[in-house]
Design a protein around this motif. Sequence first.
Motif, PDB file in Angstrom:
ATOM      1  N   LEU A  94      25.110  24.656 -30.070  1.00 17.69           N
ATOM      2  CA  LEU A  94      25.192  24.729 -28.540  1.00 17.69           C
ATOM      3  C   LEU A  94      24.474  25.557 -28.488  1.00 17.69           C
ATOM      4  O   LEU A  94      24.564  26.953 -28.457  1.00 17.69           O
ATOM      5  N   TRP A  95      23.308  25.452 -27.164  1.00 19.17           N
ATOM      6  CA  TRP A  95      23.140  25.836 -26.228  1.00 19.17           C
ATOM      7  C   TRP A  95      23.870  27.569 -25.846  1.00 19.17           C
ATOM      8  O   TRP A  95      24.350  26.828 -24.461  1.00 19.17           O
ATOM      9  N   ASN A 103      24.720  21.223 -21.888  1.00 23.49           N
ATOM     10  CA  ASN A 103      24.205  20.658 -22.999  1.00 23.49           C
ATOM     11  C   ASN A 103      24.486  19.668 -23.469  1.00 23.49           C
ATOM     12  O   ASN A 103      23.498  19.267 -23.842  1.00 23.49           O
TER      13      ASN A 103
END
Length: 256
Positions: A94-95, A103
Amino acid sequence: MTEETMLALDGVTLAFGPKLIQRDISLEVRRGSIFAIMGGSGCGKSTLLKSMIGLLRPTTGRFSVQGEDYWAATPARRDVINHRFGVLFQSGALWSSMTLGENVALPMQMLTQLAPDTIRRMVELKLGFVGLSEAIDLMPSEISGGMRKRAGLARALSLDPDILFFDEPSAGLDPITSARLDDLILNLRDGLGATIVIVSHELPSLFRIADAGIFLDARSKTPIAHGSPAQLRDHCTDPQVHAFMTREREQGDNNP
């Protein structure tokens, strides 16, 4: 599960320059199946998965998606095929600077023409499917590892793919959280009709969800067995396969 072949490899060899990873890989993944890539550490499981999602071109052999030669297709056509794939990486990937909702929304924002309010509703649906509807505005750092895996799964579902790839989805999770993730994977197959390819060394998960698979050998750098985890455990006579598929049972027998 039907007999339709969704994915097939025929005589595939994987290598990084002169370094051979695996050779002579042939397999078929049927529609609606959960296909496991198994083997010990360093045998090339994740490398094979990367090749099947288009990140590594085989040195030799053919990879096809519903009979279409993936690497013989134009780059534009491969992009179309890739949109049918959803991928859950081992860490969730995930960012960290985006909320869970952001996301999950990102693939839709980049690859579709959907309006923002439509994307928001779709994000809510995807997060709701994995039990995270109330976490839509949380950051990845604010949730547990199991929740991050589920959020990564929601993002993998963002474009409604019919083929899903999971790299060690249960790694690092406690048994209860792992079992819940297994339930989600089974729901994807049974409820959405997804075809799933999974890399895993977690025996309880493999026995629970996988109905077919391949076993890669690190020493010979070739596949040495095909079948479901239960079939490999109960019928395969290769000592490496037997040791791998029965290791937890034997550990339990040796415990006081």
